[in-house]
Design a protein around this motif. Structure first.
Motif, PDB file in Angstrom:
ATOM      1  N   VAL A 234       0.861  -1.181   0.000  1.00 60.30           N
ATOM      2  CA  VAL A 234       0.000   0.000   0.000  1.00 60.30           C
ATOM      3  C   VAL A 234       0.896   1.230   0.000  1.00 60.30           C
ATOM      4  N   SER A 237      -2.441   7.131  -1.811  1.00 55.70           N
ATOM      5  CA  SER A 237      -2.731   7.992  -2.965  1.00 55.70           C
ATOM      6  C   SER A 237      -2.059   9.345  -2.856  1.00 55.70           C
TER       7      SER A 237
ATOM      8  N   HIS B 203     -17.991   2.397  -5.298  1.00 54.79           N
ATOM      9  CA  HIS B 203     -16.794   2.030  -6.058  1.00 54.79           C
ATOM     10  C   HIS B 203     -17.122   1.840  -7.541  1.00 54.79           C
ATOM     11  N   GLU B 212      -8.101   3.653  -7.290  1.00 52.03           N
ATOM     12  CA  GLU B 212      -7.341   2.487  -6.827  1.00 52.03           C
ATOM     13  C   GLU B 212      -7.629   2.234  -5.349  1.00 52.03           C
ATOM     14  N   SER B 213      -7.898   3.314  -4.632  1.00 56.93           N
ATOM     15  CA  SER B 213      -8.203   3.174  -3.211  1.00 56.93           C
ATOM     16  C   SER B 213      -9.244   4.208  -2.850  1.00 56.93           C
ATOM     17  N   LEU B 227     -13.593  -0.236   2.671  1.00 61.19           N
ATOM     18  CA  LEU B 227     -12.313   0.176   2.098  1.00 61.19           C
ATOM     19  C   LEU B 227     -12.066  -0.539   0.775  1.00 61.19           C
ATOM     20  N   VAL B 229      -8.763  -1.001  -1.557  1.00 58.23           N
ATOM     21  CA  VAL B 229      -7.322  -0.758  -1.605  1.00 58.23           C
ATOM     22  C   VAL B 229      -6.727  -1.598  -2.724  1.00 58.23           C
ATOM     23  N   ASN B 230      -5.837  -1.000  -3.486  1.00 54.02           N
ATOM     24  CA  ASN B 230      -5.268  -1.666  -4.651  1.00 54.02           C
ATOM     25  C   ASN B 230      -6.373  -2.217  -5.569  1.00 54.02           C
ATOM     26  N   VAL B 324      -3.954   3.876   5.171  1.00 52.57           N
ATOM     27  CA  VAL B 324      -4.062   3.336   3.808  1.00 52.57           C
ATOM     28  C   VAL B 324      -4.064   4.399   2.718  1.00 52.57           C
ATOM     29  N   PRO B 326      -6.303   6.592   1.178  1.00 49.03           N
ATOM     30  CA  PRO B 326      -7.246   6.494   0.055  1.00 49.03           C
ATOM     31  C   PRO B 326      -7.240   7.764  -0.794  1.00 49.03           C
TER      32      PRO B 326
END
Lengths: 388, 388
Positions: A234, A237, B203, B212-213, B227, B229-230, B324, B326
Motif C-alpha cells: 500500500v 494515494s 466504487h 485504486e483506493s 475500504l 485498496v489496490n 491506507v 485512500p
C-alpha cells in the motif's frame, strides 16, 4: 557463463514477470501449477519461461513426479538460480551506513558498516561509495554479477524516480538520490522508504510470503508500518500510508511533533519514553539504555512508562487489524531490544482492542538486527529486476 | 429480444469480465482504449466482447472518431445496455425492509418499504418476499428481465456463501440467508454486509469509480467503514475489516460494548450520544431527535456532546488516511442528518490528525437517503453477474 544482460535488464511480458515472481518467492513450482495459478495455458508458461531459463535466472529441476493420472510428461519444477545475480542493499541512518550483499533470494552473503558524521548529500554519497567498495571487498562471490544497489532511509521517498522528497533526520528535501548514487557507483539504483523496504523483504522472502495481506510494524525512534493489502504494497494515494505512529490513541495525551495530540509516537517513540522517564526520575540526562535498566531493575515509575508505551502500541496494532484485517502482523524494530518490557502490554492491549475475530490475527513480536534494514534495501533492488 | 440466459448466467473468460467491468463502470470505451488499458491485443478484445454483445449486455455506439493518425478504421466505442437486465436490492434493518429495483447501471427504477416487527428468520423472509412482490408491482419495466436479488444487512456476513454468521440486531447466528431467500423468491440471491454493499455501489457507480483506493465511512447507530485498496474491496483475512467504530481514540474514554475502551462508537455512535445528552441534561427519556433539537437551539452542554463525537469521528477518519491513504473518503450515514452539528468538528479533528500530505485526502461529508442502502445491495447483485 550466462549471457550478459544490461543493467536496465529483464523486461519480459507480464506472464514472464508473474512466473519469475512466483518461482522466486514460493520456491520450485511445476509448469502445471504455474499455469493453474496464473490462469495461463501450459504453452504460454513454457514460452514465457524460456528467456528466463536462457538468461540463467530459472532452471529446471530433475523430473520428480508425473503431473497426474494419464499425463504423458513428467513435471519438471522450475526453480531460481540464487547465485545468478547479487544485489547490494544499504540502509542510511543519521550516523551510520550499513550494507549487505544478497543473492537473488535475499540471502545475505557479506555485510559492512561505516560511520557517518555529516548529513550533507555529497558526504553521504562518498560514504555510500566507500561502503560499496567495502562490500565488494568482503563478498566472496563473483563481482561481475553485481549490477544493482538498493538504498533505504526513513522519510518521504518516491521509489519510481529515486527522489528523496523529505528526510527529517538528514534534513534533505528533494534530493535525487537514485540518480546521484547511480553516477557515483555505476550501479542501477533503487531508493525506498526503509519501512516499506523491510515490508518488501518480509512479503517476498519472510513471514509474508504468499499472504494476500500482511503488516509489519516497526518500533523505535519512529513507529512505522508497512502494509500489503490485496497482494500489493500500500503506497497511499497522497504519498502517505502506514503512518501508524500518528494514530491518536489518547485524546488527552501529549502534543505530538506532527501537530496532532495523543499520537502513538508521542507516547511510545524512543524520545517520548526517554522524556517521560526523565520526568518521572527527575534525572534530565537519563538515556534510553538507562531507562531500560531502571525498568528491568524494578523502578515502578519507569516501568509504568513502558507499560503505557506498550499499551499505545497494542492499540495501534489493533487499529491495523480492525481496519484492514491482515493475515498476520510482525512487530519489530530496534525498540524491541526492550522486548521484555513491552511484549505482554502490547499483547494485552491488542487483545482488548481487536474487534471480534480480528483478535485471531497472529502477532510475531521479535527484535530486528540492524542488517535486516539493509537486506530490505536489497530486496527492493531484487524486485526492480523482477518487476521492471 | 435478447437470448435467454439462465440465472447462473454470464461466466466468460477473465478478459470478458475485465471488459464488462470497465465498460459498465466507466462508460463507453473504444476497443483500442480497452486493449491498451487491459494489456490485451485488439483481436482478444473483439473476441472476448463478442458474447457480451450477442447476449445484449454491450452494444457498439456509432463510430465517432478515428483512433489516431493513419488508423484505417473508425473507433466504435462499446457501451452498456442499462435496460438489458434489472436487479432487486433490499436492506434489512431491525424494524423495516427497504427495497429498490435498479437497472444494470444501478439507476433506481422503483422503490418500496415494509415494516418488520419480528426478527425471526421466517418472518423476515416472508416480509422480504412481500417486498419483492411490491417492487415487481411498482416496477414499470419488463419483469422477465429480473433474475437477481441482493440483500444487505449489518453484521458478519460471508458473501461467498450467503451465510449470515452473526447479526447483532436480529439476534441471528449462522443463518443461510442466501439459500433461504433463493428458495422463497426463485431469484439468484447475494448477501453482503450493508457497509460493504454501500462501498461497492460507490466504487462501481459513485464517487469511487476508477479509484485504486477509496473509503466510505458510515455514521449512525454503528460507525463503519468500507475500504477499497489496490483496486479491490478489503474483506479482512479473519473476516474483520473496516471496523473503524472500534478504534481507540481516547485511552481514558468510556468502556465500549465490544470490550474495548474509548472506541469511536462509544463516543460518537447514536446510543452514546443519547446517553451523554441524557446525562448532561438530567432527562432520562431524551431521544436523539430531542438531543439534536437542543444542540441546534444552542444548549451548550449538549452541543459539547456533538463536538466531542465529531472530534472522535475526525480522528478515526484520519487514522484511515494515515494508514491506507485512500484517494478520497466519503462520510455518510443516517447520523449525518445532524450534519450541521458534526461537520466542522469532523474536519478540524481530521486536519489536525492527518499526517503531512494525508491531509490532502478530500472528504465528502453528506447525508445518506435510506434507499441508498438498498441500492448498495442491488450493486452487489450486479457485481455477481459481472464478476462471477
Amino acid at each position: 557463463m550466462f549471457p550478459e544482460i544490461d543493467a536496465g535488464a529483464f523486461s519480459g511480458p507480464p506472464a514472464a514477470t508473474a512466473i519469475f515472481t512466483t518461482v522466486l518467492t514460493e520456491g520450485p513450482v511445476s509448469r502445471v501449477a504455474l499455469a493453474r495459478r496464473l490462469g495461463l495455458s501450459s504453452a504460454a508458461v513454457t514460452k514465457a519461461a524460456r528467456p528466463l531459463i536462457d538468461l540463467g535466472y530459472l532452471h529446471e529441476l530433475a523430473a520428480t513426479e508425473r503431473s497426474g493420472p494419464g499425463a504423458g510428461r513428467p513435471a519438471s519444477p522450475l526453480a531460481v538460480r540464487a547465485e545468478r545475480e547479487f544485489f547490494l542493499g544499504v540502509k542510511i541512518t543519521a550516523d551510520e551506513v550499513i550494507g549487505v550483499v544478497c543473492d537473488l533470494r535475499a540471502q545475505v552473503q557479506a555485510s559492512a558498516r561505516r560511520p557517518l558524521d555529516d548529513p550533507d548529500v555529497d558526504a553521504v554519497l562518498t560514504e555510500v561509495g566507500r561502503l560499496t567498495d567495502d562490500l565488494f571487498g568482503a563478498f566472496p562471490g563473483d563481482r561481475t554479477r553485481v549490477h544493482r544497489l538498493g538504498l533505504a532511509l526513513s522519510g518521504d521517498i518516491d521509489r519510481s524516480t529515486g527522489l528523496v522528497r523529505y528526510s527529517p533526520f538528514l534534513h534533505w528535501r528533494d534530493v535525487p538520490l537514485g540518480r546521484l548514487a547511480a553516477q557515483r557507483t555505476g550501479l542501477t539504483v533503487t531508493v525506498e522508504n526503509d519501512v516499506k523496504a523491510l515490508t518488501a523483504a518480509e512479503h517476498w522472502f519472510g513471514e509474508g510470503v504468499g499472504a494476500e495481506s500482511f503488516a509489519l510494524v516497526t518500533v523505535g525512534t519512529g513507529i512505522g508500518c508497512g502494509l500489503v493489502v490485496n497482494g500489493r504494497l500500500v503506497s497511499g494515494s497522497h504519498g502517505v500510508a502506514g503512518e501508524i505512529g500518528h494514530l491518536t490513541v489518547d485524546a488527552t495525551g501529549p502534543d505530538c511533533h506532527c501537530g496532532g495530540r495523543g499520537c502513538v509516537e508521542s507516547i511510545a517513540g524512543t524520545d517520548a519514553i526517554v522524556a517521560q522517564a526523565r520526568h518521572r526520575t527527575g534525572r534530565p540526562d537519563l538515556t534510553i539504555a538507562e531507562a531500560v535498566g531502571l525498568a528491568r531493575a524494578g523502578h515502578e515509575e519507569v516501568r509504568r512508562v513502558f507499560t503505557r508505551a506498550g499499551g499505545a502500541i497494542g492499540c495501534a496494532i489493533a487499529a491495523v487489524a480492525n481496519l484492514v484485517g491482515p493475515t498476520r502482523i510482525v512487530v519489530s524494530g530496534e525498540g524491541l531490544a526492550a522486548y521484555d518490557l513491552f511484549d505482554s502490554h502490547i499483547r494485552t492491549s491488542f487483545e482488548r482492542q481487536a474487534f471480534g475475530a480480528a483478535a485471531r490475527c497472529p502477532l510475531s513480536i521479535r527484535p530486528l538486527p540492524f542488517e535486516e534494514w539493509a537486506r530490505g534495501a536489497a530486496a527492493v533492488s531484487i524486485q526492480s529486476l523482477v518487476v521492471p
